[in-house]
Write a protein that holds these residues in place. Structure first.
Motif, PDB file in Angstrom:
ATOM      1  N   GLY A 296       0.819  -1.200   0.000  1.00  0.00           N
ATOM      2  CA  GLY A 296       0.000   0.000   0.000  1.00  0.00           C
ATOM      3  C   GLY A 296       0.854   1.251   0.000  1.00  0.00           C
ATOM      4  O   GLY A 296       2.071   1.212  -0.187  1.00  0.00           O
ATOM      5  N   LEU A 297       0.208   2.395   0.223  1.00  0.00           N
ATOM      6  CA  LEU A 297       0.857   3.703   0.152  1.00  0.00           C
ATOM      7  C   LEU A 297       0.787   4.411   1.501  1.00  0.00           C
ATOM      8  O   LEU A 297      -0.282   4.525   2.099  1.00  0.00           O
ATOM      9  CB  LEU A 297       0.163   4.566  -0.910  1.00  0.00           C
TER      10      LEU A 297
ATOM     11  N   ALA B 168       2.096   0.160  -5.417  1.00  0.00           N
ATOM     12  CA  ALA B 168       1.326  -0.171  -4.219  1.00  0.00           C
ATOM     13  C   ALA B 168       0.244  -1.199  -4.544  1.00  0.00           C
ATOM     14  O   ALA B 168      -0.023  -2.118  -3.769  1.00  0.00           O
ATOM     15  CB  ALA B 168       0.710   1.094  -3.631  1.00  0.00           C
ATOM     16  N   SER B 169      -0.365  -1.059  -5.724  1.00  0.00           N
ATOM     17  CA  SER B 169      -1.400  -2.015  -6.151  1.00  0.00           C
ATOM     18  C   SER B 169      -0.816  -3.388  -6.434  1.00  0.00           C
ATOM     19  O   SER B 169      -1.508  -4.403  -6.324  1.00  0.00           O
ATOM     20  CB  SER B 169      -2.119  -1.492  -7.399  1.00  0.00           C
ATOM     21  N   ALA B 170       0.481  -3.406  -6.824  1.00  0.00           N
ATOM     22  CA  ALA B 170       1.139  -4.675  -7.152  1.00  0.00           C
ATOM     23  C   ALA B 170       1.618  -5.420  -5.921  1.00  0.00           C
ATOM     24  O   ALA B 170       2.210  -6.498  -6.039  1.00  0.00           O
ATOM     25  CB  ALA B 170       2.311  -4.412  -8.095  1.00  0.00           C
ATOM     26  N   GLY B 171       1.381  -4.858  -4.733  1.00  0.00           N
ATOM     27  CA  GLY B 171       1.709  -5.589  -3.511  1.00  0.00           C
ATOM     28  C   GLY B 171       2.939  -5.123  -2.782  1.00  0.00           C
ATOM     29  O   GLY B 171       3.449  -5.823  -1.902  1.00  0.00           O
ATOM     30  N   MET B 172       3.447  -3.909  -3.112  1.00  0.00           N
ATOM     31  CA  MET B 172       4.618  -3.382  -2.415  1.00  0.00           C
ATOM     32  C   MET B 172       4.210  -2.262  -1.473  1.00  0.00           C
ATOM     33  O   MET B 172       3.182  -1.618  -1.662  1.00  0.00           O
ATOM     34  CB  MET B 172       5.645  -2.866  -3.427  1.00  0.00           C
ATOM     35  N   LEU B 173       5.018  -2.034  -0.469  1.00  0.00           N
ATOM     36  CA  LEU B 173       4.816  -0.914   0.429  1.00  0.00           C
ATOM     37  C   LEU B 173       5.580   0.275  -0.131  1.00  0.00           C
ATOM     38  O   LEU B 173       6.798   0.212  -0.311  1.00  0.00           O
ATOM     39  CB  LEU B 173       5.313  -1.259   1.837  1.00  0.00           C
TER      40      LEU B 173
END
Length: 350
Positions: free
Chosen positions: A125-126, A219-224
Motif C-alpha cells: 500500500g501507500l 502499491a497495487s502490485a503488492g509493495m509498500l
C-alpha cells in the motif's frame, strides 16, 4: 585569514549551535536558522571570492549548476551530512544547506504517533508523510525505515534527490539510489525498481502525475510505497494528488487511492516549552470509512472520521496539539493557535 578558514568557521558555528539551515550568497551576510528563527552569522556580507571558494570546494557539478542554474546534492563536513541546494539569485551563486541529524533518531525520540507502529505490520500500500519544507518529513521516514532495518528482512529501495540519510544494512538489503547519479527519472526508476523485487520503496517526494501513477501501480502490485508531499493536512494531500490527474481520470484515481492508501501523516514543527521544537502530527488511516469518503471525493468529511476514530490511532491536528499541551510539551498559546485553525475542535473522547 584565508577564505577557506572563514567559511569553514561558519559551517562549524552552525553545527555547534544545532542550526537546521545555512544560507550563503555574495553581497549578503551569512545566515542560519536555529529553532525556526533566521539570524545573521556575521555582520559582514560574503564576498564573491568567498562564494567562489565555497562553490569550488563542495560543487563537483559546477558546470551543471552553470547550465541548469540550480542543483541538489549531499555533502559531508566534519563528519556531519548536509543536503545542499545550489542556485542563482541576481546572477550570483547561492547555497542553502540543510544540516541533517548526527544519527537517525528513533520514532520514540521524535515523538511520532503510535500509528507508526501499526505501519510496521503493513506489507503493501501507500504511506505518505506531508508538511511544508523543513517539517521533518525525511527524518520521520528515515526513522521508520531504520526501525524496519532492525526488525525485518526486507529489500528496501530508496529513490532520492539527493540521498540524505545513509542506512547501514542490518536485517535488510538496502539499495539507495540518487537522482542524477544512479537514475535520471523518478517515474522510470520506480518502474525499474518493480523488477528488483523490493518489499518497500521510498519514492522521496511525489511531484508529478507520472511518479504518482507509478507509485500507485507499485502499491497495487503488492509493495509498500513511502513518499512525501508538500501539503498542510491529510485532506489537502488527497486533494493535491487528485489535482495531478486530468479531470477525466480523477474518478479512477480516487478508486485506486482508496484501495491502496494505508496512512497519511501530516506533520509540523512547532515551538516547545523547553525552547526546542516538537512535531505535531495529524493522522489519517485507510479504514473502510476513509476509503469510502475518498472514493466519493468527500475530503471535507475526513476530519470528522479522524475525530470519531481516535481509538484506531487517528487524530486531527487540533487533537494532536491538545495532547502535546496536556503532556507539558507546548504552551497554551501554541495549542490555541493550532486548534483555532481547525475551528477550535480538540475533543479527546474516544
Amino acid at each position: 585569514m584565508c577564505d577557506e578558514t572563514y567559511w569553514h568557521g561558519l559551517i562549524r558555528k552552525a553545527i555547534e549551535q544545532d542550526a537546521s539551515d545555512i544560507h550563503l550568497t555574495a553581497g549578503q551576510k551569512p545566515h542560519m536558522r536555529c529553532l525556526g528563527i533566521l539570524q545573521a552569522m556575521d555582520s559582514r556580507p560574503l564576498t564573491e571570492q568567498i562564494m567562489s571558494e565555497v562553490c569550488s570546494a563542495i560543487l563537483s557539478q559546477r558546470e551543471k549548476l552553470t547550465r541548469e542554474r540550480e542543483i541538489d546534492l549531499s555533502w559531508t563536513f566534519d563528519g556531519r551530512r548536509f543536503r545542499v541546494h545550489a542556485y542563482y539569485q541576481q546572477g550570483w551563486p547561492a547555497l542553502a544547506f540543510r544540516l541533517l541529524p548526527e544519527r537517525i533518531p528513533t520514532l520514540a525520540e521524535l515523538g511520532a504517533p503510535k500509528a507508526w507502529q501499526q505501519m510496521k505490520d503493513v506489507d503493501q500500500g501507500l504511506v505518505l508523510v506531508t508538511g511544508r519544507t523543513g517539517s521533518g518529513k525525511s527524518t520521520t521516514l528515515a526513522a521508520f525505515i531504520e526501525e524496519l532495518n532492525q526488525e525485518k528482512s526486507y529489500h528496501i529501495v530508496t529513490l532520492e534527490d539527493p540521498i540524505e540519510y545513509v542506512f547501514c544494512p542490518r536485517m535488510c538489503f538496502i539499495s539507495q539510489r540518487e537522482f542524477g547519479r544512479d537514475f535520471y527519472s523518478f517515474a522510470n526508476a520506480l518502474r525499474g525498481s518493480l523488477r528488483e523485487m523490493p518489499d518497500l520503496i521510498l519514492v522521496g517526494e511525489i511531484r508529478d502525475y507520472d511518479t504518482l501513477a507509478t507509485a500507485l501501480a507499485a502499491a497495487s502490485a503488492g509493495m509498500l510505497v513511502l513518499g512525501t508531499l508538500h501539503s498542510a493536512s491529510a485532506a489537502e494531500a488527497v486533494l493535491r494528488m487528485e489535482g495531478m490527474y486530468p479531470l477525466e481520470e480523477q474518478i479512477s484515481l480516487r478508486s485506486v487511492l482508496a484501495e491502496v492508501l494505508q496512512g497519511i501523516f501530516a506533520q509540523r514543527l512547532i515551538p516547545a516549552v523547553n525552547g526546542g521544537r516538537v512535531a505535531v502530527t495529524e493522522v489519517l488511516l485507510g479504514n473502510p470509512a476513509v476509503r469510502s469518503l475518498i472514493r466519493q471525493g468527500k475530503y471535507n468529511q475526513l476530519s470528522s472520521v479522524m475525530l470519531s476514530q481516535q481509538a484506531a490511532g487517528m487524530q486531527t491536528l487540533a487533537v494532536a496539539a491538545q495532547k502535546l499541551w496536556q503532556a507539558g510539551q507546548i504552551d497554551v498559546a501554541v495549542r490555541d493557535r493550532l486548534c483555532g485553525q481547525q475551528g477550535g475542535s480538540y475533543d479527546l473522547s474516544v
